[in-house]
Design a protein around this motif. Sequence first.
Motif, PDB file in Angstrom:
ATOM      1  N   PRO A   1      -8.313  -0.131  29.226  1.00 20.67           N
ATOM      2  CA  PRO A   1      -8.600  -1.378  30.123  1.00 20.67           C
ATOM      3  C   PRO A   1      -7.564  -1.509  31.332  1.00 20.67           C
TER       4      PRO A   1
ATOM      5  N   TYR B   1     -10.077   2.537  32.996  1.00 16.87           N
ATOM      6  CA  TYR B   1     -11.095   1.721  33.605  1.00 16.87           C
ATOM      7  C   TYR B   1     -11.301   1.250  35.068  1.00 16.87           C
TER       8      TYR B   1
ATOM      9  N   LEU C   1     -16.624   5.117  25.275  1.00 20.49           N
ATOM     10  CA  LEU C   1     -17.295   5.333  26.644  1.00 20.49           C
ATOM     11  C   LEU C   1     -18.944   5.423  26.470  1.00 20.49           C
TER      12      LEU C   1
ATOM     13  N   ASN D   1     -19.938   1.956  25.930  1.00 15.22           N
ATOM     14  CA  ASN D   1     -20.060   1.027  27.200  1.00 15.22           C
ATOM     15  C   ASN D   1     -20.974   1.325  28.001  1.00 15.22           C
TER      16      ASN D   1
END
Length: 350
Positions: A67, A71, A145, A148
């Motif tokens: 994060p 990202y 991933l 997500n």
Amino acid sequence: MEMRGQVTYKTITQHLLFWLVYMLYQAISYGWEYTDQLTFRLAPSVIVATLPVTILLTYINLYVLMPLYFYQERYIRYIFGLVVLLLTGGLLIRFFTHEVILPWEQLHDPVRYKMENKHFWIPVRILRLSIEALPMLAITMVIQLMRNAYQREKNLRELQLEKFSAEMGLLKAQINPHFFFNTLNTLYSLILKKSDDAGKFALRISDLMHYMLYETRADKILLTDEISHLENYMRVEEMRFADRVDLSFHYSGPVEGKLIAPLILLPFVENAFKHGIENDAGWITVAIKLTEQRLFMKVENSYPDHARESGHGLGLANVRKRLELTYPGNYTLNLSADNGLFEAELKINL
């Protein structure tokens, strides 16, 4: 590995199963590596050092490093943080091995204890332990991933569905007031004239309102019901225009059992009455034909000068939007006006 901020019973169960599989792999590979035999033995070092530290490294990577850096597309910082994390993990595993496992082996496994290097600082071993944790971090990162991406796609589909439902509701809401505005004006005029047709007219309007309010909530309805609704509407308009309209309506083909979006055909007929007749005499022809799963509808009406000035109206603009939402790539709509004739030709793959 679940998305950020989502902790559920299902998530916890999935994570526990994942780490149980990892422990099973460690238990099998312990004897496999040195004896070429498929045995099942969970080494003390795995329970005390390797498994806890690997779990810790995995979640720090998933919920802190990714994060903060990955990202945010700060990849250099992410790689640096990952290297520091792996080296820290190698040191922690070596620390627990040296401080806990070596004393335990001295008492319970003297043979293995004699083979062990008793020094804590062994750079090659610390580096090997660090690298051994990398595949697990890579696997969990890929899983994260993928999840997500799946969640983003799911959210996008839900947003598109919500947008579709909202737009369809808005367009239907625009159709109903537009239609009833015309018919209620006619009912009012009949009441003022104390016409005997006022009661019949009110009853037909009531039937139309019931259909629009209760029968069209579904995404698709029976084509036979939609045709019956069209017929009822045209009877109302015939009463409204009396002998000033020459109306022709017919349909053919296997219409039974076929489904169609509700109120998708009405605006073409409504437009013909609104712009083709009004205060002048005129004519309207409506034809519906069904061949297997393809519907053809053709509406023709007289096209006086005042209709050219007012355009085709709100109804046809709305129905074009509804067609695009409901039958994308599965319909054609052609509108033409020439020499006192307006023509709407619709084809839908049901």
